[in-house]
Write a protein that holds these residues in place. Structure first.
Motif: not given
Length: 302
Positions: A242-260
């Motif tokens: 998995i490319p690093p860019e995809v990991r970053i996007i997944v992590s950002v979504l994870y960090a913001a999804l539940t509080p959102f």
């Protein structure tokens, strides 16, 4: 700029939605049950959790400020992990609260006293700290070399660990062990609570079943989203291609999804909270003063 605007709007919704829940839970006399006490503590955790990462990402996207001090990096790492674990611990406490409310309704008020609620929340914060300290302490004592470039949106432990000069096997074992303890302990307690709730619901009538289901629906939805997104992040870091860019996007979504999603889910699923928010908005709305006609005045025609 497109990414900046999307992230900024999401962050504003997170702050606004969770702040509204905290405000109505503290000011509305009708929301004094233990469930709302735990809910506004969860909202408080979500606000600090997202604030530890999103503002730095916004400044990087807008002004190009992509540097952080070493102390600031480790502080961000510790706060981010601790609040992620603390949030799940509070979800576990909320699952126990729902278990007591459904399985022991006659003893609910005597069990969920004010002191018991405070102890449960304090225990959630302590659990988050204990699960985080070993990994961050070991990481802080390591020597780092190379370009000092963290390939992530914030100081993610796995990304920082790649900059260590030397073997990081011990670091990986400690980090994985802490993560497994945090996820398994909270996950097992939540699952056990809902198994006991399910057994109790099977003995109820249809009306009571629907009421019990409505009581648990919002919490169960939030738990499902939280653990599903955490699993996706964990899998993305363990899959090598998995490319690093995809990991970053997944992590950002994870960090913001539940509080959102938390404020939206609880507002949609909980009629009492929804009505309280409506009353609060009506109270805060500026009063419109209409001109009144004085009935005591008489106009004289000549």
């Amino acid at each position: 700029m497109v990414l900046f605007v999307i992230l900024l709007l999401g962050y504003m919704i997170i702050l606004g939605g969770n702040s509204m829940i905290i405000f109505v839970a503290l000011t509305d006399s009708k929301l004094k049950s233990p469930m709302y006490f735990f809910l506004y503590n969860l909202s408080f955790v979500d606000i600090i959790y997202t604030t530890s990462t999103i503002p730095t990402m916004l400044s990087g996207l807008l002004a190009g400020m992509k540097t952080i001090s070493v102390l600031g990096c480790f502080l961000q790492m510790h706060v981010f992990i601790q609040l992620a674990v603390t949030g799940r611990a509070i979800l576990t406490v909320m699952a126990y609260d729902r278990y007591v409310a459904i399985c022991n309704p006659l003893r609910y008020t005597s069990i969920m006293t004010k002191s018991a609620r405070v102890l449960l929340v304090a225990g959630a914060w302590s659990f988050g700290t204990l699960c985080t300290l070993p990994a961050t302490s070991v990481a802080f004592q390591r020597s780092y070399c190379g370009p000092n470039l963290v390939k992530h949106g914030w100081c993610d432990p796995s990304s920082v660990r790649r900059l260590v000069c030397g073997d990081v096997t011990v670091d990986n074992i400690i980090s994985l062990s802490c993560a497994m303890v945090a996820l398994l302990v909270t996950g097992v307690f939540i699952l056990t609570s809902y198994i006991l709730i399910g057994v109790s619901i099977l003995r109820m009538g249809v009306v009571q079943r629907l009421k019990a289901f409505r009581t648990c629906a919002a919490h169960l939805t939030v738990v499902s989203i939280s653990y599903s997104s955490a699993s996706c992040v964990y899998i993305s870091y363990r899959v090598g291609n998995i490319p690093p860019e995809v990991r970053i996007i997944v992590s950002v979504l994870y960090a913001a999804l539940t509080p959102f999603l938390n404020p939206m889910i609880y507002s949609l699923k909980n009629k009492e909270l929804r009505e309280s928010i409506g009353r609060t908005l009506m109270r805060l709305r500026p009063a419109v003063v209409l001109p009144t006609k004085d009935v005591n005045t008489v106009t004289k025609l000549s």
